[in-house]
Design an enzyme around this catalytic site. Structure first.
Site, PDB file in Angstrom:
ATOM      1  N   GLY A  83       0.820  -1.211   0.000  1.00 23.29           N
ATOM      2  CA  GLY A  83       0.000   0.000   0.000  1.00 23.29           C
ATOM      3  C   GLY A  83       0.849   1.254   0.000  1.00 23.29           C
ATOM      4  O   GLY A  83       2.080   1.217   0.115  1.00 23.29           O
ATOM      5  N   ASP A 103      -2.656 -13.126   5.889  1.00 18.55           N
ATOM      6  CA  ASP A 103      -3.903 -12.521   5.405  1.00 18.55           C
ATOM      7  C   ASP A 103      -4.635 -11.948   6.608  1.00 18.55           C
ATOM      8  O   ASP A 103      -4.898 -12.661   7.584  1.00 18.55           O
ATOM      9  CB  ASP A 103      -4.757 -13.579   4.696  1.00 18.55           C
ATOM     10  CG  ASP A 103      -5.941 -12.949   3.975  1.00 18.55           C
ATOM     11  OD1 ASP A 103      -6.465 -11.923   4.475  1.00 18.55           O
ATOM     12  OD2 ASP A 103      -6.342 -13.476   2.927  1.00 18.55           O
ATOM     13  N   ALA A 137      -5.055  -2.195   5.394  1.00 25.43           N
ATOM     14  CA  ALA A 137      -6.468  -1.928   5.690  1.00 25.43           C
ATOM     15  C   ALA A 137      -7.299  -2.264   4.462  1.00 25.43           C
ATOM     16  O   ALA A 137      -6.774  -2.354   3.350  1.00 25.43           O
ATOM     17  CB  ALA A 137      -6.671  -0.456   6.057  1.00 25.43           C
ATOM     18  N   THR A 148      -9.340  -0.589   2.175  1.00 23.37           N
ATOM     19  CA  THR A 148      -9.485   0.842   1.876  1.00 23.37           C
ATOM     20  C   THR A 148     -10.436   1.137   0.708  1.00 23.37           C
ATOM     21  O   THR A 148     -10.561   2.293   0.311  1.00 23.37           O
ATOM     22  CB  THR A 148      -8.104   1.464   1.568  1.00 23.37           C
ATOM     23  OG1 THR A 148      -7.487   0.705   0.528  1.00 23.37           O
ATOM     24  CG2 THR A 148      -7.213   1.475   2.785  1.00 23.37           C
ATOM     25  N   THR A 165      -8.667   6.995  10.243  1.00 24.93           N
ATOM     26  CA  THR A 165      -9.101   7.877   9.167  1.00 24.93           C
ATOM     27  C   THR A 165     -10.060   8.973   9.621  1.00 24.93           C
ATOM     28  O   THR A 165     -10.790   8.799  10.612  1.00 24.93           O
ATOM     29  CB  THR A 165      -9.803   7.018   8.083  1.00 24.93           C
ATOM     30  OG1 THR A 165     -10.429   7.869   7.133  1.00 24.93           O
ATOM     31  CG2 THR A 165     -10.888   6.127   8.682  1.00 24.93           C
ATOM     32  N   TYR A 213     -17.048   1.703   5.666  1.00 26.18           N
ATOM     33  CA  TYR A 213     -15.603   1.873   5.874  1.00 26.18           C
ATOM     34  C   TYR A 213     -15.340   2.641   7.173  1.00 26.18           C
ATOM     35  O   TYR A 213     -14.536   2.203   8.015  1.00 26.18           O
ATOM     36  CB  TYR A 213     -15.008   2.616   4.673  1.00 26.18           C
ATOM     37  CG  TYR A 213     -13.570   3.056   4.852  1.00 26.18           C
ATOM     38  CD1 TYR A 213     -12.530   2.130   4.863  1.00 26.18           C
ATOM     39  CD2 TYR A 213     -13.244   4.411   5.003  1.00 26.18           C
ATOM     40  CE1 TYR A 213     -11.209   2.543   5.035  1.00 26.18           C
ATOM     41  CE2 TYR A 213     -11.932   4.826   5.167  1.00 26.18           C
ATOM     42  CZ  TYR A 213     -10.917   3.894   5.182  1.00 26.18           C
ATOM     43  OH  TYR A 213      -9.611   4.297   5.344  1.00 26.18           O
ATOM     44  N   LYS A 215     -13.485   1.187  10.501  1.00 24.51           N
ATOM     45  CA  LYS A 215     -12.238   1.779  11.006  1.00 24.51           C
ATOM     46  C   LYS A 215     -12.422   2.265  12.451  1.00 24.51           C
ATOM     47  O   LYS A 215     -11.509   2.139  13.274  1.00 24.51           O
ATOM     48  CB  LYS A 215     -11.789   2.948  10.111  1.00 24.51           C
ATOM     49  CG  LYS A 215     -11.335   2.545   8.706  1.00 24.51           C
ATOM     50  CD  LYS A 215     -10.058   1.726   8.683  1.00 24.51           C
ATOM     51  CE  LYS A 215      -8.847   2.532   9.106  1.00 24.51           C
ATOM     52  NZ  LYS A 215      -7.600   1.698   9.014  1.00 24.51           N
ATOM     53  N   TRP A 259      -6.856  11.849   3.411  1.00 29.30           N
ATOM     54  CA  TRP A 259      -6.452  12.252   2.063  1.00 29.30           C
ATOM     55  C   TRP A 259      -4.933  12.091   1.874  1.00 29.30           C
ATOM     56  O   TRP A 259      -4.218  13.040   1.540  1.00 29.30           O
ATOM     57  CB  TRP A 259      -6.842  13.708   1.794  1.00 29.30           C
ATOM     58  CG  TRP A 259      -8.305  14.009   1.882  1.00 29.30           C
ATOM     59  CD1 TRP A 259      -9.294  13.254   2.414  1.00 29.30           C
ATOM     60  CD2 TRP A 259      -8.953  15.204   1.387  1.00 29.30           C
ATOM     61  NE1 TRP A 259     -10.506  13.888   2.294  1.00 29.30           N
ATOM     62  CE2 TRP A 259     -10.332  15.080   1.674  1.00 29.30           C
ATOM     63  CE3 TRP A 259      -8.502  16.347   0.745  1.00 29.30           C
ATOM     64  CZ2 TRP A 259     -11.250  16.076   1.331  1.00 29.30           C
ATOM     65  CZ3 TRP A 259      -9.423  17.336   0.422  1.00 29.30           C
ATOM     66  CH2 TRP A 259     -10.771  17.194   0.702  1.00 29.30           C
TER      67      TRP A 259
HETATM   68  N1  LIG Z   1      -5.093   6.656   1.474  1.00 29.27           N
HETATM   69  C1  LIG Z   1      -5.812   7.535   2.149  1.00 29.27           C
HETATM   70  O1  LIG Z   1      -6.193   8.585   1.620  1.00 29.27           O
HETATM   71  C2  LIG Z   1      -6.167   7.293   3.589  1.00 29.27           C
HETATM   72  C3  LIG Z   1      -6.997   8.203   4.226  1.00 29.27           C
HETATM   73  C4  LIG Z   1      -7.329   7.999   5.565  1.00 29.27           C
HETATM   74  C5  LIG Z   1      -6.830   6.904   6.238  1.00 29.27           C
HETATM   75  N2  LIG Z   1      -6.035   6.004   5.584  1.00 29.27           N
HETATM   76  C6  LIG Z   1      -5.554   4.861   6.357  1.00 29.27           C
HETATM   77  O2  LIG Z   1      -4.146   4.759   6.201  1.00 29.27           O
HETATM   78  C7  LIG Z   1      -3.750   3.401   6.231  1.00 29.27           C
HETATM   79  C8  LIG Z   1      -2.893   3.050   5.023  1.00 29.27           C
HETATM   80  O3  LIG Z   1      -3.675   3.265   3.850  1.00 29.27           O
HETATM   81  P1  LIG Z   1      -3.060   3.230   2.384  1.00 29.27           P
HETATM   82  O4  LIG Z   1      -3.507   4.445   1.683  1.00 29.27           O
HETATM   83  O5  LIG Z   1      -1.611   2.924   2.437  1.00 29.27           O
HETATM   84  O6  LIG Z   1      -3.872   1.983   1.800  1.00 29.27           O
HETATM   85  P2  LIG Z   1      -3.655   1.177   0.432  1.00 29.27           P
HETATM   86  O7  LIG Z   1      -2.684   1.889  -0.433  1.00 29.27           O
HETATM   87  O8  LIG Z   1      -5.020   0.901  -0.106  1.00 29.27           O
HETATM   88  O9  LIG Z   1      -3.001  -0.184   0.932  1.00 29.27           O
HETATM   89  C9  LIG Z   1      -3.726  -1.101   1.680  1.00 29.27           C
HETATM   90  C10 LIG Z   1      -2.796  -2.202   2.100  1.00 29.27           C
HETATM   91  O10 LIG Z   1      -3.549  -3.148   2.889  1.00 29.27           O
HETATM   92  C11 LIG Z   1      -3.261  -4.452   2.408  1.00 29.27           C
HETATM   93  N3  LIG Z   1      -4.372  -5.350   2.652  1.00 29.27           N
HETATM   94  C12 LIG Z   1      -5.679  -5.169   2.354  1.00 29.27           C
HETATM   95  N4  LIG Z   1      -6.390  -6.270   2.692  1.00 29.27           N
HETATM   96  C13 LIG Z   1      -5.505  -7.152   3.229  1.00 29.27           C
HETATM   97  C14 LIG Z   1      -5.618  -8.468   3.762  1.00 29.27           C
HETATM   98  N5  LIG Z   1      -6.791  -9.113   3.810  1.00 29.27           N
HETATM   99  N6  LIG Z   1      -4.504  -9.062   4.222  1.00 29.27           N
HETATM  100  C15 LIG Z   1      -3.303  -8.436   4.177  1.00 29.27           C
HETATM  101  N7  LIG Z   1      -3.135  -7.202   3.679  1.00 29.27           N
HETATM  102  C16 LIG Z   1      -4.224  -6.563   3.208  1.00 29.27           C
HETATM  103  C17 LIG Z   1      -3.030  -4.249   0.936  1.00 29.27           C
HETATM  104  O11 LIG Z   1      -2.377  -5.386   0.415  1.00 29.27           O
HETATM  105  P3  LIG Z   1      -2.663  -5.915  -1.103  1.00 29.27           P
HETATM  106  O12 LIG Z   1      -1.844  -5.051  -1.999  1.00 29.27           O
HETATM  107  O13 LIG Z   1      -2.237  -7.331  -1.068  1.00 29.27           O
HETATM  108  O14 LIG Z   1      -4.152  -5.749  -1.341  1.00 29.27           O
HETATM  109  C18 LIG Z   1      -2.187  -2.991   0.945  1.00 29.27           C
HETATM  110  O15 LIG Z   1      -0.845  -3.295   1.241  1.00 29.27           O
HETATM  111  C19 LIG Z   1      -5.034   2.580   6.368  1.00 29.27           C
HETATM  112  O16 LIG Z   1      -5.260   2.295   7.724  1.00 29.27           O
HETATM  113  C20 LIG Z   1      -6.109   3.536   5.872  1.00 29.27           C
HETATM  114  O17 LIG Z   1      -7.374   3.246   6.447  1.00 29.27           O
HETATM  115  C21 LIG Z   1      -5.689   6.172   4.278  1.00 29.27           C
END
Ligand SMILES: NC(=O)c1ccc[n+]([C@@H]2O[C@H](COP(=O)([O-])OP(=O)(O)OC[C@H]3O[C@@H](n4cnc5c(N)ncnc54)[C@H](OP(=O)(O)O)[C@@H]3O)[C@@H](O)[C@H]2O)c1
Length: 293
Positions: A12, A37, A61, A63, A102, A126, A130, A150
């Protein structure tokens, strides 16, 4: 002695930023989905009990905000049951745990940036999943939850690279102008987590470094101005930006209309305040443009 950190989530956006930031500062072991997993709490528990580490953080997560509406069980498994299993296993081992959450835990009906003590009333599956995750984590000792919003960075799928791509392929780019928030610099977040790893790893449960914190860049913007700030850095963009409304997009999940995060508690506790959102977005957009996205 080098600090040993175990990270869930390899691919991610934040996971990649953490891996890049760790470099020589800490010894990082990253577990991908293929290794553990997150739908399998027993596997999480076993992985932590088997680990030789000083600190654990979770960058994984569910997401997919719209997909979560149709798959609530999958969202709750990864976003609530999995971090609960992590925090529980960490508690059994006396290891500190850092989890990410989030701005989607809020309903977005506010006239000022949210602080940690504001009531969380999520309006999507979602957000509810969370919130359940952060509550389960914070019920255990030596846990920290960083709420971000974001997130943008040079890594993975994110709003800045998405908009830069659209800017090169569309004539007209309609962007939501009635949704407001605080962008979060993923590299600043990762740098912060790496720099504070030793403090979390060595602190007693009552240390103020544990608990709930908001982590976002200073200031507030609309999705429209966020996109505009990124696209303005690309000399090869074709697109003309046009403001539109959130209601114009038929999305399964509701989004909070206004969910900026106030990071004052973070600044007071850790002496760290992320910079204003715009120069941070410009830095990342410049880097992505230089590298061809
Ligand atoms: N991006 C945003 O804008 C945002 C905003 C607010 C909060 N957040 C929070 O920040 C954190 C990081 O988000 P991010 O943006 O880095 O998310 P992301 O780019 O969507 O990456 C999600 C990660 O979770 C892994 N994952 C999902 N389901 C899984 C499972 N069943 N088992 C193992 N791994 C799994 C994915 O692996 P795969 O590649 O194998 O699917 C990926 O590595 C999260 O807690 C998210 O809720 C993000």
């Amino acid at each position: 002695m080098t600090l040993k950190v175990l990270q869930f989530g390899a691919t991610g956006q934040v996971g990649q930023a953490l891996t890049a930031a760790a470099s020589d500062a800490i010894e990082l072991t990253v577990l991908s989905r293929a290794e553990v997993d997150l739908a399998d709490p027993a596997a999480i528990h076993a992985a932590i009990l088997a680990a030789d580490c000083d600190l654990i953080w979770n960058a994984a997560a569910f997401t997919m905000v719209d997909t979560a509406e149709a798959e609530p069980e999958a969202a709750f498994a990864v976003n609530a049951a999995a971090p609960e299993a992590m925090a529980q296993a960490c508690a059994e081992r006396g290891i500190a745990f850092v989890h990410l959450s989030t701005d989607s835990v809020f309903d977005g009906e506010t006239d000022r940036p949210y602080v940690e003590t504001d009531a969380a009333e999520p309006i999507s599956v979602y957000g509810r999943s969370k919130l359940a995750g952060e509550q389960a984590v914070l019920a255990r000792p030596k846990t920290t939850v960083l709420r971000v919003s974001w997130v943008f960075s040079p890594y993975g799928r994110n709003y800045v690279s998405f908009m830069l791509n659209l800017g090169r392929t569309r004539e007209v780019l309609k962007v939501v102008a009635d949704q407001y928030g605080s962008p979060t610099d993923g590299e600043a977040l990762a740098g912060f987590m790496v720099a504070r790893a030793a403090r979390w790893a060595s602190s007693e449960p009552a240390d103020p470094a544990f608990g709930l914190f908001h982590f976002a860049n200073a200031g507030e913007t609309s999705r429209y101005d966020f996109a505009k700030a990124a696209i303005a850095r690309d000399p090869l963009t074709h697109a003309r930006l046009e403001p539109t409304t959130q209601g114009a997009f038929a999305e399964a999940a509701a989004r909070p209309p206004r969910s900026p995060l106030d990071s004052s508690k973070l600044a007071a506790t850790f002496g760290f305040m992320p910079q204003s959102w715009k120069p941070a977005v410009e830095r990342v957009a410049d880097q992505l443009v230089r590298n061809g996205f």
